[in-house]
Design a protein around this motif. Structure first.
Motif, PDB file in Angstrom:
ATOM      1  N   TRP A 298       0.368   7.278  -8.628  1.00  0.00           N
ATOM      2  CA  TRP A 298      -0.521   7.752  -7.519  1.00  0.00           C
ATOM      3  C   TRP A 298       0.318   7.860  -6.127  1.00  0.00           C
ATOM      4  O   TRP A 298       1.368   7.123  -5.988  1.00  0.00           O
ATOM      5  CB  TRP A 298      -1.584   6.888  -7.005  1.00  0.00           C
ATOM      6  CG  TRP A 298      -2.652   6.682  -8.276  1.00  0.00           C
ATOM      7  CD1 TRP A 298      -2.431   7.513  -9.030  1.00  0.00           C
ATOM      8  CD2 TRP A 298      -3.766   5.725  -8.418  1.00  0.00           C
ATOM      9  NE1 TRP A 298      -3.685   7.195 -10.201  1.00  0.00           N
ATOM     10  CE2 TRP A 298      -4.103   6.096  -9.706  1.00  0.00           C
ATOM     11  CE3 TRP A 298      -3.918   4.439  -7.896  1.00  0.00           C
ATOM     12  CZ2 TRP A 298      -5.124   5.198 -10.160  1.00  0.00           C
ATOM     13  CZ3 TRP A 298      -4.857   3.707  -8.390  1.00  0.00           C
ATOM     14  CH2 TRP A 298      -5.538   4.070  -9.572  1.00  0.00           C
ATOM     15  N   ILE A 299      -0.051   8.391  -5.030  1.00  0.00           N
ATOM     16  CA  ILE A 299       0.731   8.590  -3.907  1.00  0.00           C
ATOM     17  C   ILE A 299       0.794   7.174  -3.128  1.00  0.00           C
ATOM     18  O   ILE A 299       1.858   7.183  -2.226  1.00  0.00           O
ATOM     19  CB  ILE A 299       0.095   9.692  -2.768  1.00  0.00           C
ATOM     20  CG1 ILE A 299      -1.208   9.473  -2.505  1.00  0.00           C
ATOM     21  CG2 ILE A 299       0.283  10.916  -3.811  1.00  0.00           C
ATOM     22  CD1 ILE A 299      -1.657  10.273  -1.284  1.00  0.00           C
ATOM     23  N   ASP A 300       0.055   6.505  -3.318  1.00  0.00           N
ATOM     24  CA  ASP A 300      -0.206   5.190  -2.421  1.00  0.00           C
ATOM     25  C   ASP A 300      -1.128   4.195  -3.139  1.00  0.00           C
ATOM     26  O   ASP A 300      -1.820   4.481  -4.213  1.00  0.00           O
ATOM     27  CB  ASP A 300      -0.837   5.342  -0.937  1.00  0.00           C
ATOM     28  CG  ASP A 300      -0.368   4.117   0.138  1.00  0.00           C
ATOM     29  OD1 ASP A 300      -0.004   3.472  -0.157  1.00  0.00           O
ATOM     30  OD2 ASP A 300      -0.768   4.752   1.300  1.00  0.00           O
ATOM     31  N   THR A 301      -1.501   3.099  -2.613  1.00  0.00           N
ATOM     32  CA  THR A 301      -2.524   2.237  -2.921  1.00  0.00           C
ATOM     33  C   THR A 301      -3.731   2.847  -3.203  1.00  0.00           C
ATOM     34  O   THR A 301      -4.044   3.589  -2.101  1.00  0.00           O
ATOM     35  CB  THR A 301      -2.526   0.870  -1.829  1.00  0.00           C
ATOM     36  OG1 THR A 301      -1.222   0.346  -1.795  1.00  0.00           O
ATOM     37  CG2 THR A 301      -3.671   0.034  -2.307  1.00  0.00           C
ATOM     38  N   GLY A 302      -4.489   2.582  -4.002  1.00  0.00           N
ATOM     39  CA  GLY A 302      -5.690   3.192  -4.566  1.00  0.00           C
ATOM     40  C   GLY A 302      -6.932   3.104  -3.360  1.00  0.00           C
ATOM     41  O   GLY A 302      -7.706   3.807  -3.160  1.00  0.00           O
ATOM     42  N   GLN A 303      -7.154   1.603  -3.129  1.00  0.00           N
ATOM     43  CA  GLN A 303      -8.354   1.210  -2.467  1.00  0.00           C
ATOM     44  C   GLN A 303      -7.894   1.248  -1.064  1.00  0.00           C
ATOM     45  O   GLN A 303      -6.758   1.208  -0.577  1.00  0.00           O
ATOM     46  CB  GLN A 303      -8.767  -0.297  -2.906  1.00  0.00           C
ATOM     47  CG  GLN A 303      -7.788  -1.423  -2.318  1.00  0.00           C
ATOM     48  CD  GLN A 303      -6.627  -1.591  -3.191  1.00  0.00           C
ATOM     49  OE1 GLN A 303      -6.282  -0.988  -4.106  1.00  0.00           O
ATOM     50  NE2 GLN A 303      -6.022  -2.729  -3.142  1.00  0.00           N
TER      51      GLN A 303
END
Length: 274
Positions: free
Chosen positions: A113-118
């Protein structure tokens, strides 16, 4: 998350990453000055505790691998998660920051993913942290939402909040639950979301998240949030989802058996710091 297949292994691999990467999750230089500089209160109102939220810079986040999408819209609801990691007794700020870095490392390096999901994370020590970049600024604006990666079908319409721990048979610490209520109240106030629009991950995807015990506490959470917003009226029932993903199961016990979500004891060791 963007795929049911990614979701199936998410929490198992995350907990492994949390342990295996323990030697590198703490930067060489940390301290009260940086922590204070990276924490700020998000808005505020009379009669309620304002959550102090540590932004991405404050916990030492990496840059997102590509531009985070900021939508010109408000969220419709809040979705509560648990990390399915160890119920540690290290309630320190350093542990919370290490957790945030481990989550981001797992989401970016393993999930791709591009970053943390939440959008936000609440540690067992009741520290509230920004997850995906720009989530705090969007919250403070009250009219924008960062597109997340925490719940299939809901990433463009819901705020995702991860709670450190595994809450299948244990309840979260009182301070953590109170911090979660403070954060939810701030989200509800800023975005004009009703406290009745607080859900668990299992309401939308075939998963046992956020654990039976925390899920059972959601009616209390809605009431606590309503009181923080100054309402003494009973909170109405959520508007249960109508158009659910095809992988959704009405039986969370069966979902828990079918998903490799709950982890071998060896993978639930606390993060070691040095």
């Amino acid at each position: 998350m963007t795929s049911p297949f990614l979701r199936l292994s998410r929490r198992s691999v995350f907990s492994a990453a949390l342990v295996l990467g323990a030697a590198t999750v703490l930067p060489a230089a940390t301290g009260a000055a940086r922590a204070a500089a990276g924490s700020r209160r998000s808005g505020g109102w009379d009669g309620a505790t304002e959550p102090r939220i540590t932004d991405c810079d404050g916990w030492g986040a990496r840059e997102a691998s590509e531009e985070v999408v900021v939508l010109d819209t408000r969220p419709e609801r809040i979705i509560v998660h648990h990390t399915a990691s160890a119920n540690v007794t290290d309630y320190s700020r350093e542990r919370a920051h290490a957790l945030a870095r481990a989550i981001q490392r797992f989401h970016m390096d393993t999930q791709g993913w591009i970053d943390t999901g939440q959008h936000f994370t609440v540690s067992r020590g009741a520290f509230v942290l920004e997850g995906r970049h720009h989530s705090l600024a969007a919250l403070e604006s009250g009219d924008r939402l960062v597109r997340g990666a925490h719940c299939v079908g809901q990433n463009s319409v819901a705020i995702g909040i991860e709670n450190e721990g595994t809450y299948t048979t244990a309840e979260p610490p009182a301070a953590q639950f109170s911090a979660l209520a403070d954060l939810c109240a701030q989200v509800c106030r800023q975005y004009e979301v009703s406290p009745s629009e607080i859900y668990g991950h299992r309401d939308f995807n075939s998963t046992a998240c956020p654990g039976d015990r925390l899920y059972a506490m959601l009616p209390r959470l809605r009431e606590d949030v309503a009181r923080r917003l100054g309402s003494a009226q009973p909170v109405g029932l959520p508007r249960w989802p109508v158009n659910l993903p095809v992988d959704w199961s009405a039986d969370p016990v069966a979902a828990a058996r079918s998903l490799a979500e709950y982890l071998p004891p060896g993978l639930l060791d606390p993060v070691r710091t040095r």
